[in-house]
Design a protein around this motif. Structure first.
Motif, PDB file in Angstrom:
ATOM      1  N   ASN A 180       0.820  -1.212   0.000  1.00  0.00           N
ATOM      2  CA  ASN A 180       0.000   0.000   0.000  1.00  0.00           C
ATOM      3  C   ASN A 180       0.855   1.264   0.000  1.00  0.00           C
ATOM      4  O   ASN A 180       0.358   2.343   0.294  1.00  0.00           O
ATOM      5  CB  ASN A 180      -0.939  -0.009   1.209  1.00  0.00           C
ATOM      6  N   LYS A 181       2.146   1.131  -0.306  1.00  0.00           N
ATOM      7  CA  LYS A 181       3.020   2.301  -0.255  1.00  0.00           C
ATOM      8  C   LYS A 181       3.740   2.500  -1.589  1.00  0.00           C
ATOM      9  O   LYS A 181       3.785   1.602  -2.434  1.00  0.00           O
ATOM     10  CB  LYS A 181       4.036   2.127   0.883  1.00  0.00           C
ATOM     11  N   TYR A 182       4.309   3.682  -1.738  1.00  0.00           N
ATOM     12  CA  TYR A 182       4.945   4.062  -3.001  1.00  0.00           C
ATOM     13  C   TYR A 182       6.454   4.205  -2.811  1.00  0.00           C
ATOM     14  O   TYR A 182       6.915   4.752  -1.802  1.00  0.00           O
ATOM     15  CB  TYR A 182       4.344   5.377  -3.523  1.00  0.00           C
ATOM     16  N   TYR A 183       7.158   3.717  -3.803  1.00  0.00           N
ATOM     17  CA  TYR A 183       8.623   3.738  -3.750  1.00  0.00           C
ATOM     18  C   TYR A 183       9.152   4.238  -5.087  1.00  0.00           C
ATOM     19  O   TYR A 183       8.551   3.983  -6.133  1.00  0.00           O
ATOM     20  CB  TYR A 183       9.177   2.328  -3.493  1.00  0.00           C
ATOM     21  N   GLY A 184      10.282   4.934  -5.040  1.00  0.00           N
ATOM     22  CA  GLY A 184      10.883   5.416  -6.286  1.00  0.00           C
ATOM     23  C   GLY A 184      12.314   4.942  -6.393  1.00  0.00           C
ATOM     24  O   GLY A 184      13.102   5.157  -5.474  1.00  0.00           O
ATOM     25  N   LYS A 185      12.665   4.321  -7.514  1.00  0.00           N
ATOM     26  CA  LYS A 185      14.024   3.814  -7.668  1.00  0.00           C
ATOM     27  C   LYS A 185      14.668   4.439  -8.902  1.00  0.00           C
ATOM     28  O   LYS A 185      13.993   4.808  -9.867  1.00  0.00           O
ATOM     29  CB  LYS A 185      14.048   2.290  -7.754  1.00  0.00           C
ATOM     30  N   ILE A 186      15.997   4.523  -8.853  1.00  0.00           N
ATOM     31  CA  ILE A 186      16.757   5.071  -9.978  1.00  0.00           C
ATOM     32  C   ILE A 186      16.771   4.032 -11.099  1.00  0.00           C
ATOM     33  O   ILE A 186      17.187   2.887 -10.890  1.00  0.00           O
ATOM     34  CB  ILE A 186      18.206   5.372  -9.549  1.00  0.00           C
ATOM     35  N   VAL A 187      16.318   4.438 -12.281  1.00  0.00           N
ATOM     36  CA  VAL A 187      16.354   3.513 -13.420  1.00  0.00           C
ATOM     37  C   VAL A 187      17.312   3.992 -14.511  1.00  0.00           C
ATOM     38  O   VAL A 187      17.585   3.292 -15.467  1.00  0.00           O
ATOM     39  CB  VAL A 187      14.953   3.266 -14.020  1.00  0.00           C
ATOM     40  N   TRP A 188      17.812   5.191 -14.359  1.00  0.00           N
ATOM     41  CA  TRP A 188      18.739   5.727 -15.364  1.00  0.00           C
ATOM     42  C   TRP A 188      19.571   6.801 -14.709  1.00  0.00           C
ATOM     43  O   TRP A 188      19.080   7.584 -13.904  1.00  0.00           O
ATOM     44  CB  TRP A 188      17.938   6.297 -16.537  1.00  0.00           C
ATOM     45  N   LEU A 189      20.862   6.827 -15.076  1.00  0.00           N
ATOM     46  CA  LEU A 189      21.765   7.864 -14.599  1.00  0.00           C
ATOM     47  C   LEU A 189      22.436   8.508 -15.798  1.00  0.00           C
ATOM     48  O   LEU A 189      22.882   7.800 -16.714  1.00  0.00           O
ATOM     49  CB  LEU A 189      22.852   7.274 -13.680  1.00  0.00           C
ATOM     50  N   ARG A 190      22.511   9.829 -15.800  1.00  0.00           N
ATOM     51  CA  ARG A 190      23.172  10.501 -16.914  1.00  0.00           C
ATOM     52  C   ARG A 190      24.650  10.137 -16.952  1.00  0.00           C
ATOM     53  O   ARG A 190      25.232   9.996 -18.010  1.00  0.00           O
ATOM     54  CB  ARG A 190      23.019  12.025 -16.776  1.00  0.00           C
ATOM     55  N   GLU A 191      25.253  10.002 -15.771  1.00  0.00           N
ATOM     56  CA  GLU A 191      26.665   9.597 -15.690  1.00  0.00           C
ATOM     57  C   GLU A 191      26.734   8.345 -14.830  1.00  0.00           C
ATOM     58  O   GLU A 191      26.983   8.426 -13.625  1.00  0.00           O
ATOM     59  CB  GLU A 191      27.499  10.731 -15.079  1.00  0.00           C
ATOM     60  N   PRO A 192      26.520   7.191 -15.439  1.00  0.00           N
ATOM     61  CA  PRO A 192      26.414   5.981 -14.615  1.00  0.00           C
ATOM     62  C   PRO A 192      27.756   5.470 -14.085  1.00  0.00           C
ATOM     63  O   PRO A 192      27.777   4.702 -13.137  1.00  0.00           O
ATOM     64  CB  PRO A 192      25.804   4.955 -15.590  1.00  0.00           C
ATOM     65  N   ILE A 193      28.845   5.941 -14.694  1.00  0.00           N
ATOM     66  CA  ILE A 193      30.155   5.415 -14.308  1.00  0.00           C
ATOM     67  C   ILE A 193      30.862   6.437 -13.423  1.00  0.00           C
ATOM     68  O   ILE A 193      30.907   7.627 -13.731  1.00  0.00           O
ATOM     69  CB  ILE A 193      31.029   5.136 -15.557  1.00  0.00           C
ATOM     70  N   ASP A 194      31.392   5.966 -12.304  1.00  0.00           N
ATOM     71  CA  ASP A 194      32.154   6.829 -11.408  1.00  0.00           C
ATOM     72  C   ASP A 194      33.468   7.191 -12.098  1.00  0.00           C
ATOM     73  O   ASP A 194      34.237   6.301 -12.457  1.00  0.00           O
ATOM     74  CB  ASP A 194      32.413   6.073 -10.093  1.00  0.00           C
ATOM     75  N   PRO A 195      33.761   8.490 -12.296  1.00  0.00           N
ATOM     76  CA  PRO A 195      34.974   8.864 -13.041  1.00  0.00           C
ATOM     77  C   PRO A 195      36.264   8.464 -12.323  1.00  0.00           C
ATOM     78  O   PRO A 195      37.308   8.354 -12.952  1.00  0.00           O
ATOM     79  CB  PRO A 195      34.871  10.397 -13.150  1.00  0.00           C
ATOM     80  N   VAL A 196      36.175   8.251 -11.013  1.00  0.00           N
ATOM     81  CA  VAL A 196      37.392   7.900 -10.266  1.00  0.00           C
ATOM     82  C   VAL A 196      37.644   6.391 -10.322  1.00  0.00           C
ATOM     83  O   VAL A 196      38.734   5.938 -10.628  1.00  0.00           O
ATOM     84  CB  VAL A 196      37.285   8.375  -8.801  1.00  0.00           C
ATOM     85  N   THR A 197      36.598   5.627 -10.046  1.00  0.00           N
ATOM     86  CA  THR A 197      36.783   4.165  -9.978  1.00  0.00           C
ATOM     87  C   THR A 197      36.564   3.485 -11.329  1.00  0.00           C
ATOM     88  O   THR A 197      36.948   2.325 -11.500  1.00  0.00           O
ATOM     89  CB  THR A 197      35.804   3.548  -8.973  1.00  0.00           C
TER      90      THR A 197
END
Lengths: 163, 152, 366
Positions: free
Chosen positions: B49-66
């Motif tokens: 009975n509750k609402y949840y929001g999850k990330i389905v896309w990232l503009r920059e999905p890769i960490d530039p450091v790792t």
């Protein structure tokens, strides 16, 4: 006087410990399902679990703390290495907050039984169990589209501290 | 008898009206939304009975450091710092409380590992005010999210 | 009987028209690959730049801090007329300040806070109590040291800050403030005509999540007397997100080291100062204003204590830039000397440098 205080403190400590009991329960057949086809990215699988405390003769009101101690995921044979990049396991009920309890990233290659990393912070799991049903929710990040229906089996172990 | 028949007719029409009313206006929140910074897309779904929001896309999905997909490295629980951000549920435990508002939920900021109380208000069918705050609603910030249409 | 049957039909009818369960089951098919090509439903997709960049020290809603300076010498001249570049002025009063300390309170509350506009209102209260040692030269009752010992120096002020992003990259930042500074207490508050006004306006760019810069102008009392200065904002975080800068030159310049999301250390300096109207010193047709300006070199450790409560410990060295005094007209009006004006001073005062520390607890902003 000091002796009396020391003995009193030890007695209080022992008395409070004596009243606590830790019971270990296992849910060995949690079937996490979702209808396919599955697409690249996060897909969610779930199962509703009923009457866990009642089935183990535990009074919900006596529960002080519940901790997940082990979560093992069994992958079906249809899953090849690299298809799924990571898993996250959450527990939630209608009257409590969703709690992430375990995950694994990356998934070790060549294994069909995957032990998940357990969260260190586990406040609130007792609230999830306190109602008659709760949901185990498994998020799986697929590296590519996959057509065949999948069901994951999970073995979960909990320590329940009661007074 | 005529009066009784009239009464039943009124009752009948009232029931018709109420039965056409959606029994869960809260489901209008379900869908895909974009925060104002354009860096992610969030899919809101209903679980129980509750609402949840999850990330389905990232503009920059890769960490530039790792150079690997971004993970929740700022999570205060060290054991959870390797959880990937893609698929991460940022919005949790929202309940529709009427008047275009969803309450009782929280929003998580992976940039600093902080969880805030949150109020979601639907300004129109394509616009949400997401207000994250601490304690008092005055001590917070509102972000405007836009609904996304998915191209098939 | 027929009415009961009619009722039954009404209820059945309601059930037939009732909504089916619209819960979107998690198991339903979802095409995640289409999120790559999603567009806004109403065609509006404007984004605005965030007022922050990654890993900045957290902005504070409410602050409570205690500031304490260790002992230093104070040499004050007699009120008179002193050319601006006077040297070797013989002190009329000397003292050793055993401690200069006080409470610093600060609040900055958002009135409007959205991605398109941020307006904050705030207030601040700073107090400095002076404790002098016994080897102070005998002073007339109306001497400045006596005044400082009695009431210390206090600043109370209001400020308003507006951040307006123009688009995804550019923004405008404006601040105005009004401060009442002097040797007054709560039971004897200074007349509001002595309020000093400051303002700043900057235009800047935020090219990415790790950099933000701006240039502008300020009217300020930060080094004690009224000045008009150019200002430069430069906030930057390194790609590894462990280092950065937080600069609002010339007011403050810091280098930042982030240990993690919950603790950091800053090293640098800040200029502090205000113009304090001194009551209790009788002058026939003038007021006396102390132009206090100081440079604080410092190291500050910031750490999350719990949730949104952070603590700070600051240690450093306070170098006195100015403690001279000016005559101003009765009625509260001030004059502009800046860096090039030649107006004479009413007092030439010297303060020795002193180590200091500052501890604080803060409610920080999301």
């Amino acid at each position: 006087m000091k002796k009396i205080l020391f003995i009193s403190a030890v007695s209080i400590f022992l008395f409070s410990c004596k009243n606590q009991k830790v019971t270990s329960i296992e849910l060995n057949n949690v079937q996490l399902t979702a209808e396919g086809p599955y697409y690249e990215g996060p897909n969610s699988f779930q199962e509703t679990i009923l009457n866990t405390l009642k089935n183990n003769n535990i009074n919900p009101e006596s529960v002080e703390k519940i901790e997940l101690t082990s979560a093992i995921l069994i992958l079906p044979d249809s899953i090849e290495d690299g298809l799924i990049q990571d898993f996250s396991l959450q527990l939630v009920s209608n009257t409590s907050e969703m709690k992430k309890v375990a995950f694994i990233n990356p998934i070790p290659a060549g294994k069909k039984e995957i032990p998940l990393t357990i969260a260190q912070e586990q406040d609130g799991i007792d609230e999830i169990f306190s109602k008659e049903e709760f949901t185990a929710l498994l998020d799986a990040n697929f590296s590519k589209d996959f057509e065949t229906n999948i069901q994951f089996k999970a073995k979960l172990k909990f320590n329940i501290t009661t007074h | 008898m005529k009066t009784t028949a009239k009464l039943f007719s009124v009752l009948f029409f009232l029931m018709l009206i109420f039965s056409f009313t959606p029994d869960d206006d809260g489901d209008r929140l379900v869908g895909v939304w974009a925060p104002s910074n354009g860096k992610a897309r969030i899919k809101v779904e209903k679980i129980g009975n509750k609402y949840y929001g999850k990330i389905v896309w990232l503009r920059e999905p890769i960490d530039p450091v790792t150079q690997i997909p971004k993970v929740d490295k700022n999570n205060p629980d060290a054991s959870m710092q390797n959880v990937p951000l893609k698929g991460y549920r940022l919005l949790k435990d929202f309940i529709y409380s009427g008047k275009n508002e969803w309450t009782e939920g929280t929003i998580y900021d992976p940039e600093n590992g902080s969880t805030y109380s949150c109020l979601i208000t639907m300004k129109d069918n394509n616009t949400l005010d997401i207000r994250g705050y601490i304690g008092l609603k005055a001590l917070g910030r509102t972000d405007v999210w836009k609904r996304l249409e998915l191209k098939k | 009987m027929k009415y009961y049957i009619l009722l039954l039909f009404f209820f059945i009818g309601s059930a037939l028209f009732a909504q089916t369960d619209s819960t979107k089951k998690v198991e339903e098919e979802e095409d995640y690959s289409v999120y790559e090509n999603a567009t806004s439903s109403d065609g509006q997709n404007k984004t605005f730049c965030n007022p922050k960049i990654f890993d900045l020290s957290p902005a504070r809603f409410i602050s409570i801090a205690w500031d304490h300076q260790l002992p230093y010498d104070m040499k004050l001249s007699q009120p008179g007329f002193y050319p601006k570049d006077s040297t070797n002025v013989v002190p009329y009063e000397t003292a050793n300040a055993n401690s200069t300390s006080g409470l610093r309170l600060f609040a900055n509350i958002p009135v409007i806070s959205s991605n398109k506009f941020l307006w904050q209102l705030g207030l601040n209260y700073w107090n400095m109590k002076y404790v002098f040692s016994e080897n102070t030269t005998p002073t007339p009752n109306a001497g400045l040291i006596q005044q400082l010992q009695n009431d210390g120096l206090t600043t109370m002020g209001l400020h308003s800050t507006v951040y307006k992003p123009l688009n995804e990259k550019q923004f405008i930042l404006m601040q105005v403030s009004a401060d009442l500074s002097g040797n007054y207490t709560f039971s004897n508050i200074q007349d509001l005509k002595y309020t000093k006004y400051s303002a700043s306006i900057l235009w800047g760019k935020r090219p990415n999540d790790r950099k933000q810069w701006a240039v502008g102008l300020t009217r300020t009392y930060r080094v004690g007397q009224l000045n008009f200065l150019p200002i430069v904002l430069y906030n930057w975080t390194a790609p590894n997100r462990k280092w950065g800068t937080e600069i609002l030159f010339p007011a403050r310049v810091h280098v930042r080291k982030n240990f993690n999301a919950r603790s950091l250390v800053m090293a640098g300096y800040e200029l502090e100062g205000q113009s304090y109207r001194i009551g209790g010193i009788t002058l026939s047709d003038k007021e006396l204003e102390i132009r206090r300006g100081e440079l604080r070199l410092r190291l500050e450790y910031q750490r999350q204590i719990w949730g949104f409560i952070w603590g700070t410990i600051q240690v450093g060295y306070r170098h006195n830039y100015s403690f001279n005094a000016d005559y101003t007209e009765k009625g509260g009006s001030d004059f502009f000397r800046g860096f090039v004006g030649k107006q004479e001073y009413a007092m030439i005062n010297k303060l020795g440098g002193a180590p200091y520390f500052n501890v604080g607890i803060h409610l920080v902003s999301p």
